[in-house]
Design a protein around this motif. Structure first.
Motif, mmCIF file in Angstrom:
data_model
loop_
_atom_site.group_PDB
_atom_site.id
_atom_site.type_symbol
_atom_site.label_atom_id
_atom_site.label_comp_id
_atom_site.label_asym_id
_atom_site.label_seq_id
_atom_site.Cartn_x
_atom_site.Cartn_y
_atom_site.Cartn_z
ATOM 1 N N CYS A 73 15.062 -21.919 -42.057
ATOM 2 C CA CYS A 73 14.009 -22.941 -42.105
ATOM 3 C C CYS A 73 12.848 -22.472 -42.981
ATOM 4 O O CYS A 73 12.353 -23.223 -43.812
ATOM 5 C CB CYS A 73 13.532 -23.251 -40.690
ATOM 6 N N TRP A 74 12.413 -21.238 -42.793
ATOM 7 C CA TRP A 74 11.324 -20.691 -43.599
ATOM 8 C C TRP A 74 11.697 -20.675 -45.069
ATOM 9 O O TRP A 74 10.863 -20.939 -45.926
ATOM 10 C CB TRP A 74 10.996 -19.265 -43.166
ATOM 11 N N ARG A 75 12.950 -20.357 -45.353
ATOM 12 C CA ARG A 75 13.416 -20.282 -46.738
ATOM 13 C C ARG A 75 13.405 -21.665 -47.392
ATOM 14 O O ARG A 75 12.925 -21.834 -48.510
ATOM 15 C CB ARG A 75 14.826 -19.678 -46.752
ATOM 16 N N VAL A 76 13.936 -22.646 -46.685
ATOM 17 C CA VAL A 76 14.043 -23.999 -47.241
ATOM 18 C C VAL A 76 12.676 -24.651 -47.414
ATOM 19 O O VAL A 76 12.403 -25.291 -48.419
ATOM 20 C CB VAL A 76 14.955 -24.870 -46.342
ATOM 21 N N THR A 77 11.807 -24.471 -46.426
ATOM 22 C CA THR A 77 10.485 -25.104 -46.478
ATOM 23 C C THR A 77 9.455 -24.269 -47.224
ATOM 24 O O THR A 77 8.341 -24.719 -47.446
ATOM 25 C CB THR A 77 9.961 -25.368 -45.050
ATOM 26 N N LYS A 78 9.847 -23.021 -47.587
ATOM 27 C CA LYS A 78 8.932 -22.089 -48.260
ATOM 28 C C LYS A 78 7.671 -21.876 -47.421
ATOM 29 O O LYS A 78 6.565 -21.749 -47.944
ATOM 30 C CB LYS A 78 8.596 -22.559 -49.670
ATOM 31 N N ARG A 79 7.867 -21.836 -46.116
ATOM 32 C CA ARG A 79 6.735 -21.675 -45.202
ATOM 33 C C ARG A 79 6.043 -20.329 -45.378
ATOM 34 O O ARG A 79 4.828 -20.234 -45.294
ATOM 35 C CB ARG A 79 7.223 -21.826 -43.760
ATOM 36 N N TYR A 80 6.832 -19.282 -45.574
ATOM 37 C CA TYR A 80 6.294 -17.942 -45.789
ATOM 38 C C TYR A 80 6.870 -17.370 -47.070
ATOM 39 O O TYR A 80 8.010 -17.650 -47.418
ATOM 40 C CB TYR A 80 6.650 -17.014 -44.618
ATOM 41 N N THR A 98 15.727 -19.750 -37.932
ATOM 42 C CA THR A 98 14.303 -19.719 -38.268
ATOM 43 C C THR A 98 14.116 -19.192 -39.679
ATOM 44 O O THR A 98 13.331 -19.740 -40.456
ATOM 45 C CB THR A 98 13.534 -18.845 -37.257
#
Length: 96
Positions: free
Chosen positions: A52-59, A49
């Motif tokens: 994923c957040w790192r790659v998509t820059k979600r947060y 998770t």
């Protein structure tokens, strides 16, 4: 005048001293860095998770790259969690 080859390869001690005495202008603290597994455990999520957040820059969760390794500062994780904290006050305002 011929220079001694062994002396030419020695590091310049004054240059090393200057480098070590420079002020830290990055604002980074010297707190221990957590690896992905430790950071995931701290947030009670899976390491995937975080990836994923790192790659998509979600947060906007700051991280440090050291070669291929990813590290997190505990203070950044604490701030991240605190920014997402939902309290009774937030819920009461929604009922008005």
């Amino acid at each position: 005048m011929k220079q001694n080859s062994t002396l030419g390869n020695l590091p310049n001690p004054s240059a090393a001293h200057q480098r070590d005495s420079l002020p830290n202008t990055t604002g980074a603290t010297r707190e221990p860095l957590l690896n992905e597994q430790q950071a995931a455990e701290f947030l009670n999520i899976r390491p995937g998770t975080l990836a994923c957040w790192r790659v998509t820059k979600r947060y906007p969760l700051p991280y440090v790259k050291i070669g291929r390794s990813v590290r997190y500062r505990r203070s950044d994780l604490e701030a991240f969690a605190a920014a997402r904290e939902q309290g009774a006050d937030d819920l009461a305002q929604g009922d008005e």
